[in-house]
Design a protein around this motif. Structure first.
Motif, PDB file in Angstrom:
ATOM      1  N   SER A  57       0.843  -1.195   0.000  1.00  0.00           N
ATOM      2  CA  SER A  57       0.000   0.000   0.000  1.00  0.00           C
ATOM      3  C   SER A  57       0.879   1.245   0.000  1.00  0.00           C
ATOM      4  O   SER A  57       2.017   1.217   0.461  1.00  0.00           O
ATOM      5  N   VAL A  58       0.329   2.333  -0.525  1.00  0.00           N
ATOM      6  CA  VAL A  58       1.093   3.579  -0.570  1.00  0.00           C
ATOM      7  C   VAL A  58       1.115   4.216   0.814  1.00  0.00           C
ATOM      8  O   VAL A  58       2.145   4.583   1.342  1.00  0.00           O
ATOM      9  N   GLY A  59      -0.035   4.319   1.459  1.00  0.00           N
ATOM     10  CA  GLY A  59      -0.070   4.831   2.836  1.00  0.00           C
ATOM     11  C   GLY A  59      -0.368   3.676   3.779  1.00  0.00           C
ATOM     12  O   GLY A  59      -0.438   2.529   3.358  1.00  0.00           O
ATOM     13  N   LEU A  60      -0.517   3.977   5.059  1.00  0.00           N
ATOM     14  CA  LEU A  60      -0.865   2.906   6.007  1.00  0.00           C
ATOM     15  C   LEU A  60      -2.336   3.027   6.355  1.00  0.00           C
ATOM     16  O   LEU A  60      -2.797   4.066   6.803  1.00  0.00           O
ATOM     17  N   TYR A  61      -3.086   1.946   6.115  1.00  0.00           N
ATOM     18  CA  TYR A  61      -4.525   2.004   6.355  1.00  0.00           C
ATOM     19  C   TYR A  61      -4.924   1.368   7.680  1.00  0.00           C
ATOM     20  O   TYR A  61      -6.059   1.434   8.091  1.00  0.00           O
ATOM     21  N   LYS A  62      -3.984   0.685   8.305  1.00  0.00           N
ATOM     22  CA  LYS A  62      -4.290   0.194   9.652  1.00  0.00           C
ATOM     23  C   LYS A  62      -3.034   0.332  10.498  1.00  0.00           C
ATOM     24  O   LYS A  62      -1.916   0.414   9.959  1.00  0.00           O
ATOM     25  N   ARG A  63      -3.228   0.370  11.786  1.00  0.00           N
ATOM     26  CA  ARG A  63      -2.093   0.584  12.677  1.00  0.00           C
ATOM     27  C   ARG A  63      -1.138  -0.613  12.618  1.00  0.00           C
ATOM     28  O   ARG A  63      -1.582  -1.754  12.810  1.00  0.00           O
ATOM     29  N   PRO A  64       0.131  -0.369  12.363  1.00  0.00           N
ATOM     30  CA  PRO A  64       1.067  -1.502  12.285  1.00  0.00           C
ATOM     31  C   PRO A  64       1.224  -2.186  13.635  1.00  0.00           C
ATOM     32  O   PRO A  64       1.118  -1.533  14.674  1.00  0.00           O
ATOM     33  N   THR A  65       1.478  -3.474  13.624  1.00  0.00           N
ATOM     34  CA  THR A  65       1.692  -4.194  14.878  1.00  0.00           C
ATOM     35  C   THR A  65       3.091  -3.864  15.403  1.00  0.00           C
ATOM     36  O   THR A  65       3.932  -3.340  14.673  1.00  0.00           O
ATOM     37  N   THR A  66       3.319  -4.224  16.663  1.00  0.00           N
ATOM     38  CA  THR A  66       4.631  -3.964  17.280  1.00  0.00           C
ATOM     39  C   THR A  66       5.710  -4.707  16.492  1.00  0.00           C
ATOM     40  O   THR A  66       6.796  -4.180  16.254  1.00  0.00           O
ATOM     41  N   LEU A  67       5.384  -5.936  16.072  1.00  0.00           N
ATOM     42  CA  LEU A  67       6.367  -6.733  15.335  1.00  0.00           C
ATOM     43  C   LEU A  67       6.687  -6.067  13.980  1.00  0.00           C
ATOM     44  O   LEU A  67       7.854  -5.972  13.586  1.00  0.00           O
ATOM     45  N   GLU A  68       5.652  -5.607  13.305  1.00  0.00           N
ATOM     46  CA  GLU A  68       5.869  -4.951  12.012  1.00  0.00           C
ATOM     47  C   GLU A  68       6.778  -3.729  12.178  1.00  0.00           C
ATOM     48  O   GLU A  68       7.697  -3.505  11.388  1.00  0.00           O
ATOM     49  N   ARG A  69       6.517  -2.961  13.233  1.00  0.00           N
ATOM     50  CA  ARG A  69       7.361  -1.776  13.476  1.00  0.00           C
ATOM     51  C   ARG A  69       8.809  -2.174  13.741  1.00  0.00           C
ATOM     52  O   ARG A  69       9.749  -1.543  13.261  1.00  0.00           O
ATOM     53  N   LYS A  70       8.950  -3.240  14.525  1.00  0.00           N
ATOM     54  CA  LYS A  70      10.302  -3.685  14.897  1.00  0.00           C
ATOM     55  C   LYS A  70      11.072  -4.134  13.650  1.00  0.00           C
ATOM     56  O   LYS A  70      12.241  -3.769  13.454  1.00  0.00           O
ATOM     57  N   ILE A  71      10.402  -4.922  12.818  1.00  0.00           N
ATOM     58  CA  ILE A  71      11.088  -5.424  11.615  1.00  0.00           C
ATOM     59  C   ILE A  71      11.424  -4.264  10.671  1.00  0.00           C
ATOM     60  O   ILE A  71      12.505  -4.223  10.078  1.00  0.00           O
ATOM     61  N   ALA A  72      10.507  -3.303  10.579  1.00  0.00           N
ATOM     62  CA  ALA A  72      10.780  -2.128   9.727  1.00  0.00           C
ATOM     63  C   ALA A  72      12.005  -1.385  10.260  1.00  0.00           C
ATOM     64  O   ALA A  72      12.872  -0.959   9.490  1.00  0.00           O
ATOM     65  N   GLU A  73      12.083  -1.261  11.588  1.00  0.00           N
ATOM     66  CA  GLU A  73      13.252  -0.583  12.199  1.00  0.00           C
ATOM     67  C   GLU A  73      14.545  -1.308  11.839  1.00  0.00           C
ATOM     68  O   GLU A  73      15.567  -0.693  11.553  1.00  0.00           O
ATOM     69  N   GLU A  74      14.463  -2.635  11.861  1.00  0.00           N
ATOM     70  CA  GLU A  74      15.670  -3.414  11.526  1.00  0.00           C
ATOM     71  C   GLU A  74      16.083  -3.194  10.063  1.00  0.00           C
ATOM     72  O   GLU A  74      17.264  -3.114   9.762  1.00  0.00           O
ATOM     73  N   TRP A  75      15.097  -3.099   9.192  1.00  0.00           N
ATOM     74  CA  TRP A  75      15.420  -2.813   7.783  1.00  0.00           C
ATOM     75  C   TRP A  75      16.062  -1.429   7.667  1.00  0.00           C
ATOM     76  O   TRP A  75      17.027  -1.236   6.930  1.00  0.00           O
ATOM     77  N   ILE A  76      15.502  -0.484   8.420  1.00  0.00           N
ATOM     78  CA  ILE A  76      16.038   0.889   8.370  1.00  0.00           C
ATOM     79  C   ILE A  76      17.493   0.899   8.855  1.00  0.00           C
ATOM     80  O   ILE A  76      18.347   1.579   8.290  1.00  0.00           O
ATOM     81  N   GLU A  77      17.750   0.098   9.886  1.00  0.00           N
ATOM     82  CA  GLU A  77      19.138   0.008  10.378  1.00  0.00           C
ATOM     83  C   GLU A  77      20.050  -0.637   9.349  1.00  0.00           C
ATOM     84  O   GLU A  77      21.170  -0.197   9.124  1.00  0.00           O
ATOM     85  N   LEU A  78      19.539  -1.674   8.725  1.00  0.00           N
ATOM     86  CA  LEU A  78      20.354  -2.378   7.722  1.00  0.00           C
ATOM     87  C   LEU A  78      20.767  -1.426   6.587  1.00  0.00           C
ATOM     88  O   LEU A  78      21.911  -1.462   6.130  1.00  0.00           O
ATOM     89  N   ILE A  79      19.843  -0.560   6.190  1.00  0.00           N
ATOM     90  CA  ILE A  79      20.192   0.355   5.090  1.00  0.00           C
ATOM     91  C   ILE A  79      20.821   1.651   5.611  1.00  0.00           C
ATOM     92  O   ILE A  79      21.078   2.577   4.835  1.00  0.00           O
ATOM     93  N   GLY A  80      21.053   1.699   6.915  1.00  0.00           N
ATOM     94  CA  GLY A  80      21.809   2.820   7.502  1.00  0.00           C
ATOM     95  C   GLY A  80      21.067   4.144   7.561  1.00  0.00           C
ATOM     96  O   GLY A  80      21.680   5.206   7.511  1.00  0.00           O
TER      97      GLY A  80
END
Ligand SMILES: Nc1ncnc2c1ncn2[C@@H]1O[C@H](COP(=O)(O)OP(=O)(O)OP(=O)(O)O)[C@@H](O)[C@H]1O
Length: 412
Positions: free
Chosen positions: A288-311
């Motif tokens: 999806s282009v925007g977020l239509y439902k509140r992300p779960t804690t796990l989804e946020r955590k994994i996204a953070e890890e991706w953000i860290e991986l790409i610096g």
């Protein structure tokens, strides 16, 4: 012996807009030096001709039945260049002239430019140092909203920029009953009307493999990709199997798309809203282009890890549209990867990036290729230094359409 001055501008440094480029056509010092008749060889100019044909049916670069709209990227560029050279310009601004062109064409055009340089002033905008025309003898700079002459040109360096060595985040999505062969072209031929484009293509992409798809301009790479992604109806009714199902008989286009991560620089233009980096990456789970439902804690955590991986830790809450071009590419790749797709298609992911930035993207691709189960399909005209792809599928153009051959990859 070339007596004229020819200029090169490193556009990875300036933050130029299209009007700035067009403004150079009117720059007094340039007109005094070269003459008044200047042309801009640019994607921007091509878009104007495409628009003219699309809206008014007016053809400038083609004649008769030939249409600019159905030409491939490289074919369009060649038509524009031939047209502009025929006008005998005093100077010509080459806006990244080699991006998207195959090596053969680049070599040919370089020869054309060499001859042109004897009578015409050339101003080249570049991002990759390997592209700089040998006769460009002066640098151009962007200063106080104007182009000014500089002095020496930057020397080419070998860049070894690397992405962080963090592990690839855990998969959020699991795909059951996935076939070992993800893509299977069985003796596939494709034509547009009377024009044959692909002939007897046999190609299998298996889980976890990494491929580079190569071939000269117009050889059918985009056609082949669009048959996989479902953006072309050409695959229907043929022996084309995507994720184990015959195209058109099993999964819907939507179901196929869910299993494919797709990255192309054009995508960056689609996300020009308020989306933060973090939301962009989480949005990849649902395409999806925007977020239509509140992300779960796990989804946020994994996204953070991706953000860290790409610096990009310090940019997680920043708007995607305000990022640098290379950061946008890295985010798009992370966004495509967060749903753990069996297949990742990277269509010219280093397009128009500078040497160091391209090296960073290549490093991320290598990390994904070695550290995850994803199969990678990489399409680019450039041989990227350091890119580790183990297989190459090459399209060889011919009268009856292109044939395809598996080749041993010399990269990596
Ligand atoms: N809708 C269409 N109608 C007619 N011809 C088409 C159409 N789409 C593509 N073609 C032709 O099919 C051929 C293959 O095009 P394609 O875009 O797949 O090549 P490509 O290898 O991706 O080229 P490039 O590297 O220049 O992007 C080209 O000659 C193009 O003109």
């Amino acid at each position: 012996m070339v007596s004229r001055t020819h200029y090169a501008f490193n556009s990875t440094k300036g933050n130029l807009r299209k009007p700035d480029l067009v403004g150079l056509l009117e720059e007094e010092w340039l007109q005094d030096e070269a003459g008044e008749k200047g042309y801009l060889f640019s994607e921007y100019t091509l878009q104007k001709y495409l628009d003219l044909e699309y809206r008014l049916g007016e053809k400038v670069l083609t004649s008769g039945e030939e249409s600019l709209l159905t030409k491939s990227t490289g074919e369009r560029k060649k038509l524009l260049l031939n047209y502009q050279l025929a006008q005998n310009p005093d100077f010509i601004i080459l806006d990244h002239p080699f991006d998207g062109l195959d090596a053969e064409t680049v070599a040919h055009i370089k020869e054309q430019f060499k001859v042109l340089a004897e009578t015409t002033t050339i101003i080249q905008f570049y991002t990759r140092s390997e592209d700089i025309l040998a006769f460009c003898n002066m640098a151009l700079h962007w200063k106080d909203g104007r182009f000014v002459k500089g002095r020496t040109l930057e020397k080419a360096k070998f860049f070894q920029h690397k992405i962080s060595q963090k592990p690839i985040p855990k998969a959020l999505v699991t795909y059951y009953n996935l076939s070992e062969v993800l893509i299977d072209f069985r003796d596939i031929s494709v034509a547009f009307g009377e024009k044959p484009v692909l002939q007897h293509i046999n190609w299998q992409v298996k889980r976890g493999e990494s491929w580079q798809l190569t071939g000269v301009n117009g050889s059918g790479k985009t056609t082949l990709l669009s048959m996989i992604t479902g953006d072309s109806v050409k695959g229907y009714g043929k022996e084309l199997y995507i994720f184990g199902s015959k195209k058109g008989s099993g999964e819907s286009v939507w179901e196929i798309k869910k299993k494919i991560g797709y990255v192309t620089p054009v995508l960056t233009e689609r996300f020009d809203g308020m989306h933060s980096v973090s939301d962009m990456i989480i949005g990849g789970i649902y395409d999806s282009v925007g977020l239509y439902k509140r992300p779960t804690t796990l989804e946020r955590k994994i996204a953070e890890e991706w953000i860290e991986l790409i610096g990009l830790q310090d940019k997680a809450t920043k708007r995607f549209r305000d990022l640098s071009e290379v950061a946008k590419r890295l985010v798009l790749i992370a966004r495509a990867m967060i749903k753990n797709p069996p297949l990742l298609i990277l269509d010219e992911p280093t397009f128009a990036l500078g040497d160091a930035d391209a090296a960073l993207v290549v490093s991320l691709i290598n990390t994904l290729s070695s550290g995850s189960d994803v199969a990678i399909l990489f399409v680019s005209h450039r041989t990227e230094p350091g890119l580790e792809v183990s297989k190459k599928f090459h399209l060889t153009k011919g009268e009856k359409g292109s044939t395809g051959q598996e080749r041993i990859s010399l990269t990596g």
